[in-house]
Design a protein around this motif. Structure first.
Motif, PDB file in Angstrom:
ATOM      1  N   ALA A   1       1.930  12.899   3.039  1.00  0.00           N
ATOM      2  CA  ALA A   1       1.361  11.596   2.694  1.00  0.00           C
ATOM      3  C   ALA A   1       0.640  11.693   1.354  1.00  0.00           C
ATOM      4  N   PRO A   2       0.699  10.641   0.545  1.00  0.00           N
ATOM      5  CA  PRO A   2      -0.055  10.665  -0.710  1.00  0.00           C
ATOM      6  C   PRO A   2      -1.556  10.681  -0.438  1.00  0.00           C
ATOM      7  N   HIS A   3      -2.304  11.241  -1.369  1.00  0.00           N
ATOM      8  CA  HIS A   3      -3.756  11.281  -1.214  1.00  0.00           C
ATOM      9  C   HIS A   3      -4.346   9.934  -1.619  1.00  0.00           C
ATOM     10  N   VAL A   4      -5.138   9.358  -0.738  1.00  0.00           N
ATOM     11  CA  VAL A   4      -5.836   8.109  -1.020  1.00  0.00           C
ATOM     12  C   VAL A   4      -7.332   8.377  -0.883  1.00  0.00           C
ATOM     13  N   ARG A   5      -8.085   8.025  -1.900  1.00  0.00           N
ATOM     14  CA  ARG A   5      -9.525   8.275  -1.872  1.00  0.00           C
ATOM     15  C   ARG A   5     -10.185   7.550  -0.700  1.00  0.00           C
ATOM     16  N   GLU A   6     -11.200   8.154  -0.165  1.00  0.00           N
ATOM     17  CA  GLU A   6     -11.906   7.603   0.981  1.00  0.00           C
ATOM     18  C   GLU A   6     -12.452   6.211   0.656  1.00  0.00           C
ATOM     19  N   GLY A   7     -12.209   5.281   1.566  1.00  0.00           N
ATOM     20  CA  GLY A   7     -12.733   3.930   1.426  1.00  0.00           C
ATOM     21  C   GLY A   7     -11.858   2.977   0.648  1.00  0.00           C
ATOM     22  N   ARG A   8     -10.806   3.489   0.003  1.00  0.00           N
ATOM     23  CA  ARG A   8      -9.986   2.613  -0.843  1.00  0.00           C
ATOM     24  C   ARG A   8      -9.201   1.585  -0.023  1.00  0.00           C
ATOM     25  N   ILE A   9      -8.699   1.986   1.141  1.00  0.00           N
ATOM     26  CA  ILE A   9      -7.954   1.037   1.967  1.00  0.00           C
ATOM     27  C   ILE A   9      -8.879  -0.065   2.460  1.00  0.00           C
ATOM     28  N   ASP A  10     -10.073   0.292   2.862  1.00  0.00           N
ATOM     29  CA  ASP A  10     -11.044  -0.726   3.286  1.00  0.00           C
ATOM     30  C   ASP A  10     -11.379  -1.661   2.137  1.00  0.00           C
ATOM     31  N   LEU A  11     -11.508  -1.120   0.932  1.00  0.00           N
ATOM     32  CA  LEU A  11     -11.798  -1.958  -0.229  1.00  0.00           C
ATOM     33  C   LEU A  11     -10.645  -2.921  -0.504  1.00  0.00           C
ATOM     34  N   LEU A  12      -9.422  -2.418  -0.375  1.00  0.00           N
ATOM     35  CA  LEU A  12      -8.247  -3.279  -0.561  1.00  0.00           C
ATOM     36  C   LEU A  12      -8.258  -4.416   0.454  1.00  0.00           C
ATOM     37  N   ARG A  13      -8.563  -4.090   1.705  1.00  0.00           N
ATOM     38  CA  ARG A  13      -8.591  -5.114   2.747  1.00  0.00           C
ATOM     39  C   ARG A  13      -9.694  -6.142   2.478  1.00  0.00           C
ATOM     40  N   THR A  14     -10.820  -5.695   1.974  1.00  0.00           N
ATOM     41  CA  THR A  14     -11.902  -6.618   1.637  1.00  0.00           C
ATOM     42  C   THR A  14     -11.477  -7.570   0.526  1.00  0.00           C
ATOM     43  N   MET A  15     -10.773  -7.046  -0.460  1.00  0.00           N
ATOM     44  CA  MET A  15     -10.274  -7.885  -1.554  1.00  0.00           C
ATOM     45  C   MET A  15      -9.332  -8.959  -1.032  1.00  0.00           C
ATOM     46  N   VAL A  16      -8.397  -8.546  -0.173  1.00  0.00           N
ATOM     47  CA  VAL A  16      -7.425  -9.504   0.347  1.00  0.00           C
ATOM     48  C   VAL A  16      -8.100 -10.506   1.278  1.00  0.00           C
ATOM     49  N   ALA A  17      -9.016 -10.038   2.105  1.00  0.00           N
ATOM     50  CA  ALA A  17      -9.697 -10.932   3.044  1.00  0.00           C
ATOM     51  C   ALA A  17     -10.466 -12.028   2.314  1.00  0.00           C
ATOM     52  N   SER A  18     -10.924 -11.738   1.099  1.00  0.00           N
ATOM     53  CA  SER A  18     -11.711 -12.725   0.357  1.00  0.00           C
ATOM     54  C   SER A  18     -10.890 -13.936  -0.065  1.00  0.00           C
ATOM     55  N   VAL A  19      -9.567 -13.788  -0.110  1.00  0.00           N
ATOM     56  CA  VAL A  19      -8.707 -14.918  -0.501  1.00  0.00           C
ATOM     57  C   VAL A  19      -7.757 -15.341   0.604  1.00  0.00           C
ATOM     58  N   ALA A  20      -7.808 -14.667   1.748  1.00  0.00           N
ATOM     59  CA  ALA A  20      -6.812 -14.895   2.793  1.00  0.00           C
ATOM     60  C   ALA A  20      -6.868 -16.297   3.377  1.00  0.00           C
ATOM     61  N   ASN A  21      -8.003 -16.973   3.284  1.00  0.00           N
ATOM     62  CA  ASN A  21      -8.117 -18.322   3.827  1.00  0.00           C
ATOM     63  C   ASN A  21      -7.927 -19.409   2.787  1.00  0.00           C
ATOM     64  N   ALA A  22      -7.565 -19.017   1.569  1.00  0.00           N
ATOM     65  CA  ALA A  22      -7.296 -20.004   0.522  1.00  0.00           C
ATOM     66  C   ALA A  22      -5.998 -20.731   0.838  1.00  0.00           C
ATOM     67  N   PRO A  23      -5.823 -21.968   0.319  1.00  0.00           N
ATOM     68  CA  PRO A  23      -4.578 -22.699   0.575  1.00  0.00           C
ATOM     69  C   PRO A  23      -3.366 -21.885   0.146  1.00  0.00           C
ATOM     70  N   ILE A  24      -2.361 -21.881   1.005  1.00  0.00           N
ATOM     71  CA  ILE A  24      -1.142 -21.132   0.734  1.00  0.00           C
ATOM     72  C   ILE A  24      -0.219 -21.959  -0.147  1.00  0.00           C
ATOM     73  N   GLU A  25       0.262 -21.353  -1.215  1.00  0.00           N
ATOM     74  CA  GLU A  25       1.203 -22.059  -2.077  1.00  0.00           C
ATOM     75  C   GLU A  25       2.592 -21.991  -1.475  1.00  0.00           C
ATOM     76  N   ASP A  26       3.574 -22.536  -2.174  1.00  0.00           N
ATOM     77  CA  ASP A  26       4.741 -23.054  -1.491  1.00  0.00           C
ATOM     78  C   ASP A  26       5.862 -22.113  -1.070  1.00  0.00           C
ATOM     79  N   CYS A  27       5.995 -20.950  -1.660  1.00  0.00           N
ATOM     80  CA  CYS A  27       7.179 -20.157  -1.357  1.00  0.00           C
ATOM     81  C   CYS A  27       7.036 -19.443  -0.029  1.00  0.00           C
ATOM     82  N   PRO A  28       7.841 -19.782   0.983  1.00  0.00           N
ATOM     83  CA  PRO A  28       7.723 -19.144   2.289  1.00  0.00           C
ATOM     84  C   PRO A  28       8.341 -17.757   2.330  1.00  0.00           C
ATOM     85  N   VAL A  29       8.997 -17.321   1.257  1.00  0.00           N
ATOM     86  CA  VAL A  29       9.547 -15.981   1.209  1.00  0.00           C
ATOM     87  C   VAL A  29       8.527 -15.028   0.633  1.00  0.00           C
ATOM     88  N   CYS A  30       7.959 -15.384  -0.532  1.00  0.00           N
ATOM     89  CA  CYS A  30       7.038 -14.483  -1.199  1.00  0.00           C
ATOM     90  C   CYS A  30       5.636 -14.600  -0.639  1.00  0.00           C
TER      91      CYS A  30
END
Length: 263
Positions: free
Chosen positions: A229-258
């Motif tokens: 497995a590639p080396h991932v620094r401690e806490g980076r996955i949690d930080l990524l999830r926090t970044m995504v969670a901050s916008v996850a409830n924003a209105p979804i734009e139109d492409c149902p594929v992407c």
């Protein structure tokens, strides 16, 4: 084998496996599972494409945690492929990369896409990055700029693509014929949203028609497990999830594929 389709929308009203048109490719023990991006930004420009790299990477991490053996990006844009390969302990496949490789194996190829010309930066950047720029004769845009304004819904443009409306199929067939007349030895479909109609397009073509999503799935089936497995620094996955969670409830734009919401 469990293959995660990254960026594929989850339809709570349809429990069938995603991409049913690819069922014949799958051995009995293989299944495809949808893992949508939680970033609701349609990639109109490189700015939104960068946002989708993060959203798709987070979806791929979720797929890994849920036991997938490989992931395939359900977009010719290969959003987040390098991020996935730097973070996942399973093979990550880009449909764009797999499709371009398959098309180039036939010789010089053209791309026929349902997107308008303003979206060509997605594939031109990848052609350059993957080393296929010289092999690509042309990009034929069947879609018009106005189609970007009516993407979603049962009467939207992407629903027309999935159903294979006659006018659209005729336009695609004409584009494939133009490519063949120009000397193309294969045509790569420029969006994985064309996968449901790929067989119908190929049936009327005089040169091979490459379905990038099918090529991505085939590459995933053939991939060998990673040795480490590639080396991932401690806490980076949690930080990524926090970044995504901050916008996850924003209105979804139109492409149902992407772009799609999680269940």
């Amino acid at each position: 084998m469990r293959i995660g389709l990254i960026g594929t929308p989850y339809d709570p009203f349809n429990r069938a496996a995603p991409a049913p048109e690819l069922a014949a490719l799958l051995p009995a023990e293989a299944t495809l599972i949808a893992f949508p991006s939680r970033v609701g930004a349609f990639p109109y420009t490189p700015l939104e494409r960068a946002m989708q790299a993060i959203g798709h990477a987070e979806a791929a991490i979720t797929a890994t945690e849920q036991g997938c053996d490989a992931v395939v990006i359900d977009s010719v844009g290969d959003y987040g492929l390098d991020v996935m390969r730097a973070a996942l302990a399973i093979p990550a496949i880009g449909s764009g990369a797999a499709g371009m490789a398959a098309a180039a194996a036939h010789g010089r190829f053209a791309i026929v896409t349902v997107w308008p010309a303003s979206m060509n930066f997605v594939v031109t950047d990848l052609l350059r990055a993957y080393g296929y720029e010289a092999a690509c004769l042309s990009i034929d845009n069947v879609g018009q700029e106005g189609d970007l304004d009516r993407l979603a819904g049962p009467d939207g443009y992407l629903a027309d693509v999935k159903r294979g409306e006659d006018a659209l199929l005729n336009a695609i067939a004409a584009a494939v014929a133009r490519a063949a007349a120009q000397g193309a030895e294969a045509v790569l479909l420029g969006c994985t949203c064309m996968s449901p109609i790929a067989a119908r397009i190929a049936a009327t073509a005089t040169i091979p028609v490459i379905n990038p999503l099918a090529e991505g799935v085939k590459a995933a089936l053939a991939a060998t497990p990673l040795r480490s497995a590639p080396h991932v620094r401690e806490g980076r996955i949690d930080l990524l999830r926090t970044m995504v969670a901050s916008v996850a409830n924003a209105p979804i734009e139109d492409c149902p594929v992407c772009v799609a919401t999680a269940a």
